[in-house]
Design a protein around this motif. Structure first.
Motif, PDB file in Angstrom:
ATOM      1  N   LEU A  40      13.822  20.342  16.355  1.00  0.00           N
ATOM      2  CA  LEU A  40      14.554  20.290  15.100  1.00  0.00           C
ATOM      3  C   LEU A  40      15.130  18.896  14.855  1.00  0.00           C
ATOM      4  CD1 LEU A  40      15.578  22.105  12.753  1.00  0.00           C
ATOM      5  CD2 LEU A  40      17.669  22.435  14.083  1.00  0.00           C
ATOM      6  N   LEU A  41      14.882  18.362  13.655  1.00  0.00           N
ATOM      7  CA  LEU A  41      15.391  17.036  13.244  1.00  0.00           C
ATOM      8  C   LEU A  41      14.973  15.936  14.223  1.00  0.00           C
ATOM      9  CD1 LEU A  41      18.994  18.149  12.262  1.00  0.00           C
ATOM     10  CD2 LEU A  41      17.009  17.964  10.777  1.00  0.00           C
ATOM     11  N   ALA A  42      13.746  16.024  14.680  1.00  0.00           N
ATOM     12  CA  ALA A  42      13.245  15.090  15.702  1.00  0.00           C
ATOM     13  C   ALA A  42      13.360  13.637  15.262  1.00  0.00           C
ATOM     14  CB  ALA A  42      11.780  15.414  16.025  1.00  0.00           C
ATOM     15  N   GLY A  43      13.899  12.808  16.155  1.00  0.00           N
ATOM     16  CA  GLY A  43      13.931  11.367  15.946  1.00  0.00           C
ATOM     17  C   GLY A  43      14.990  10.860  14.987  1.00  0.00           C
ATOM     18  N   LEU A  44      15.776  11.746  14.374  1.00  0.00           N
ATOM     19  CA  LEU A  44      16.805  11.304  13.436  1.00  0.00           C
ATOM     20  C   LEU A  44      18.099  10.970  14.183  1.00  0.00           C
ATOM     21  CD1 LEU A  44      16.389  13.872  10.502  1.00  0.00           C
ATOM     22  CD2 LEU A  44      15.469  11.557  10.660  1.00  0.00           C
ATOM     23  N   TRP A  45      18.908  10.117  13.561  1.00  0.00           N
ATOM     24  CA  TRP A  45      20.216   9.792  14.119  1.00  0.00           C
ATOM     25  C   TRP A  45      21.245  10.752  13.535  1.00  0.00           C
ATOM     26  CZ3 TRP A  45      20.985   6.311  17.978  1.00  0.00           C
ATOM     27  CH2 TRP A  45      19.962   5.386  18.228  1.00  0.00           C
ATOM     28  N   ASP A  46      22.203  11.147  14.362  1.00  0.00           N
ATOM     29  CA  ASP A  46      23.304  11.975  13.870  1.00  0.00           C
ATOM     30  C   ASP A  46      24.523  11.793  14.766  1.00  0.00           C
ATOM     31  OD1 ASP A  46      22.738  13.401  16.156  1.00  0.00           O
ATOM     32  OD2 ASP A  46      22.223  15.287  15.156  1.00  0.00           O
ATOM     33  N   PHE A  47      25.580  12.539  14.466  1.00  0.00           N
ATOM     34  CA  PHE A  47      26.779  12.499  15.289  1.00  0.00           C
ATOM     35  C   PHE A  47      26.649  13.526  16.410  1.00  0.00           C
ATOM     36  CE2 PHE A  47      28.142  11.291  10.961  1.00  0.00           C
ATOM     37  CZ  PHE A  47      28.640  10.023  11.229  1.00  0.00           C
ATOM     38  N   PRO A  48      27.326  13.311  17.536  1.00  0.00           N
ATOM     39  CA  PRO A  48      27.272  14.298  18.621  1.00  0.00           C
ATOM     40  C   PRO A  48      27.733  15.677  18.143  1.00  0.00           C
ATOM     41  CG  PRO A  48      28.240  12.247  19.402  1.00  0.00           C
ATOM     42  CD  PRO A  48      28.113  12.116  17.912  1.00  0.00           C
ATOM     43  N   VAL A  49      27.089  16.714  18.674  1.00  0.00           N
ATOM     44  CA  VAL A  49      27.337  18.083  18.199  1.00  0.00           C
ATOM     45  C   VAL A  49      27.571  19.042  19.358  1.00  0.00           C
ATOM     46  CG1 VAL A  49      26.286  20.056  17.015  1.00  0.00           C
ATOM     47  CG2 VAL A  49      25.984  17.760  16.095  1.00  0.00           C
ATOM     48  N   VAL A  50      28.518  19.955  19.179  1.00  0.00           N
ATOM     49  CA  VAL A  50      28.668  21.104  20.070  1.00  0.00           C
ATOM     50  C   VAL A  50      28.149  22.301  19.275  1.00  0.00           C
ATOM     51  CG1 VAL A  50      30.241  22.535  21.417  1.00  0.00           C
ATOM     52  CG2 VAL A  50      30.738  20.090  21.106  1.00  0.00           C
ATOM     53  N   PRO A  51      26.988  22.851  19.637  1.00  0.00           N
ATOM     54  CA  PRO A  51      26.348  23.868  18.794  1.00  0.00           C
ATOM     55  C   PRO A  51      26.888  25.280  18.974  1.00  0.00           C
ATOM     56  CG  PRO A  51      24.980  23.425  20.691  1.00  0.00           C
ATOM     57  CD  PRO A  51      26.160  22.509  20.801  1.00  0.00           C
ATOM     58  N   PRO A 143      25.260   8.640  29.220  1.00  0.00           N
ATOM     59  CA  PRO A 143      24.229   9.606  28.804  1.00  0.00           C
ATOM     60  C   PRO A 143      24.325  10.893  29.624  1.00  0.00           C
ATOM     61  CG  PRO A 143      23.292   7.426  29.171  1.00  0.00           C
ATOM     62  CD  PRO A 143      24.674   7.387  29.732  1.00  0.00           C
ATOM     63  N   GLY A 144      23.924  11.993  29.025  1.00  0.00           N
ATOM     64  CA  GLY A 144      23.963  13.265  29.735  1.00  0.00           C
ATOM     65  C   GLY A 144      23.442  14.398  28.883  1.00  0.00           C
ATOM     66  N   LYS A 145      23.620  15.618  29.362  1.00  0.00           N
ATOM     67  CA  LYS A 145      23.123  16.802  28.648  1.00  0.00           C
ATOM     68  C   LYS A 145      23.812  16.992  27.295  1.00  0.00           C
ATOM     69  CE  LYS A 145      21.793  19.386  32.797  1.00  0.00           C
ATOM     70  NZ  LYS A 145      22.001  20.640  33.584  1.00  0.00           N
ATOM     71  N   TRP A 146      25.017  16.416  27.143  1.00  0.00           N
ATOM     72  CA  TRP A 146      25.738  16.560  25.881  1.00  0.00           C
ATOM     73  C   TRP A 146      24.975  15.952  24.706  1.00  0.00           C
ATOM     74  CZ3 TRP A 146      27.086  12.147  23.214  1.00  0.00           C
ATOM     75  CH2 TRP A 146      27.046  10.953  23.927  1.00  0.00           C
ATOM     76  N   MET A 147      24.011  15.060  25.011  1.00  0.00           N
ATOM     77  CA  MET A 147      23.219  14.421  23.960  1.00  0.00           C
ATOM     78  C   MET A 147      22.200  15.377  23.358  1.00  0.00           C
ATOM     79  SD  MET A 147      22.506  10.840  25.940  1.00  0.00           S
ATOM     80  CE  MET A 147      21.244  10.369  24.755  1.00  0.00           C
ATOM     81  N   ASP A 148      21.807  16.386  24.111  1.00  0.00           N
ATOM     82  CA  ASP A 148      20.716  17.279  23.695  1.00  0.00           C
ATOM     83  C   ASP A 148      21.226  18.697  23.522  1.00  0.00           C
ATOM     84  OD1 ASP A 148      18.878  15.150  23.882  1.00  0.00           O
ATOM     85  OD2 ASP A 148      18.699  15.509  26.035  1.00  0.00           O
ATOM     86  N   ASP A 149      22.001  18.946  22.444  1.00  0.00           N
ATOM     87  CA  ASP A 149      22.485  20.288  22.200  1.00  0.00           C
ATOM     88  C   ASP A 149      21.324  21.217  21.904  1.00  0.00           C
ATOM     89  OD1 ASP A 149      22.449  20.398  18.912  1.00  0.00           O
ATOM     90  OD2 ASP A 149      22.900  18.414  19.702  1.00  0.00           O
ATOM     91  N   ALA A 150      21.381  22.414  22.447  1.00  0.00           N
ATOM     92  CA  ALA A 150      20.295  23.382  22.261  1.00  0.00           C
ATOM     93  C   ALA A 150      20.406  24.010  20.883  1.00  0.00           C
ATOM     94  CB  ALA A 150      20.349  24.448  23.342  1.00  0.00           C
ATOM     95  N   GLN A 151      19.554  23.579  19.980  1.00  0.00           N
ATOM     96  CA  GLN A 151      19.578  24.096  18.612  1.00  0.00           C
ATOM     97  C   GLN A 151      18.530  25.190  18.439  1.00  0.00           C
ATOM     98  OE1 GLN A 151      21.661  23.446  16.301  1.00  0.00           O
ATOM     99  NE2 GLN A 151      22.579  21.459  16.687  1.00  0.00           N
ATOM    100  N   ARG A 152      18.824  26.118  17.534  1.00  0.00           N
ATOM    101  CA  ARG A 152      17.861  27.172  17.204  1.00  0.00           C
ATOM    102  C   ARG A 152      16.637  26.535  16.535  1.00  0.00           C
ATOM    103  NH1 ARG A 152      18.325  32.654  15.994  1.00  0.00           N
ATOM    104  NH2 ARG A 152      20.586  32.513  16.178  1.00  0.00           N
ATOM    105  N   GLU A 153      15.462  26.876  17.021  1.00  0.00           N
ATOM    106  CA  GLU A 153      14.225  26.310  16.488  1.00  0.00           C
ATOM    107  C   GLU A 153      13.666  27.195  15.369  1.00  0.00           C
ATOM    108  OE1 GLU A 153      12.960  23.481  17.205  1.00  0.00           O
ATOM    109  OE2 GLU A 153      14.289  22.943  18.847  1.00  0.00           O
TER     110      GLU A 153
END
Length: 274
Positions: A40-51, A143-153
């Motif tokens: 989802l939203l591959a390659g785009l820049w955004d703000f850090p998210v807690v999903p 860097p860490g897992k916080w960068m890759d929030d698990a979003q619904r696909e």
């Protein structure tokens, strides 16, 4: 036979707009992360998210945002912590404010998102800075897992971005210095990026000048968030200016009281002389 339309699930995400500036009168930077190359939203820049937090309680939202900021910056101290040495509170990296800015509704084809936007302002310098020049630059995020929030696909039958073909990773020579800055703080085009790592995780994080955030490759939802942040900032500046004007007017009124007394005293002195 009529086919029932599948209900679109609803989720609430905490969008953390983490900003930094060394002093109140200099350029403000915002932390951006680049989403993975697939999904989802591959390659785009955004703000850090807690999903998908499942709450809209302001205190809970602020707590989520502070936890994420503390994970990204392990040396970060909360504004409520007072274990800093005397006289050093304004120097070390710390949270100067955290608050809920507002919410943004953004509907994808497969999910309805409510973005609860929380502003986290950090100030001071990283204790690992070895020079004054480094201390004047935004601190490095870890860097860490916080960068890759698990979003619904999206469902398989919906349109989504396909992952690019895997390429053999090339080992890059280590760059000198922790950060690279372009331009200066006089309003020129200047972003600060972390040094590139072989796994590419650190190159997916960068500090962007406030004036340049809207020029980044952002998604529609993130642009809505940024518009809300800008509107909130303008409203704060307007309130601060109005408060300053009221305070200044009050001071002028207070300053005229002695003048009134002096005028009356002068009047009585002249009347006595007559």
């Amino acid at each position: 036979m009529k086919v029932e339309k599948k209900a679109v699930p609803e989720e609430t995400d905490v969008v953390c707009t983490i900003s930094w500036q060394s002093q109140d009168h200099v350029t403000k930077y915002y932390l951006l992360r680049k989403r993975p190359a697939h999904g989802l939203l591959a390659g785009l820049w955004d703000f850090p998210v807690v999903p998908n937090v499942g709450t809209s309680d302001p205190k809970s939202l602020e707590k989520y945002a502070l936890e994420l900021a503390s994970t990204a910056f392990p040396r970060l101290k909360s504004e409520k912590e007072d274990d800093s040495p005397d006289g050093d509170e304004g120097e070390r990296l710390h949270v100067s404010s955290v608050k809920v800015v507002g919410s943004v509704l953004h509907v994808f084809s497969h999910v309805k998102k409510t973005f609860q936007v929380v502003s986290v302002v950090i100030q001071g310098k990283d204790s690992s800075s070895s020079s004054e020049e480094e201390a004047a630059q935004p601190p490095d995020a870890t860097p860490g897992k916080w960068m890759d929030d698990a979003q619904r696909e999206p469902d398989e039958d919906e349109e989504c971005v396909k992952p690019p073909a895997k390429k053999k990773q090339k080992v890059m020579p280590k760059k000198k210095g922790k950060k690279k800055a372009k331009g200066d703080e006089d309003g020129s085009d200047s972003d600060v990026e972390s040094s590139e790592r072989v796994d590419g995780s650190e190159s997916r994080l960068k500090w962007t000048m406030e004036a340049n955030v809207g020029q980044e490759n952002l998604g529609t939802g993130t642009m809505k968030v940024w518009s809300l942040v800008q509107d909130s900032g303008q409203a704060e500046k307007g309130s601060a200016k109005a408060a300053k004007g009221t305070k200044s007017s009050k001071k002028k009124t207070e300053a005229t009281e002695p003048e009134k007394k002096a005028t009356l005293l002068n009047y009585f002195q002249k009347a006595t002389q007559k």
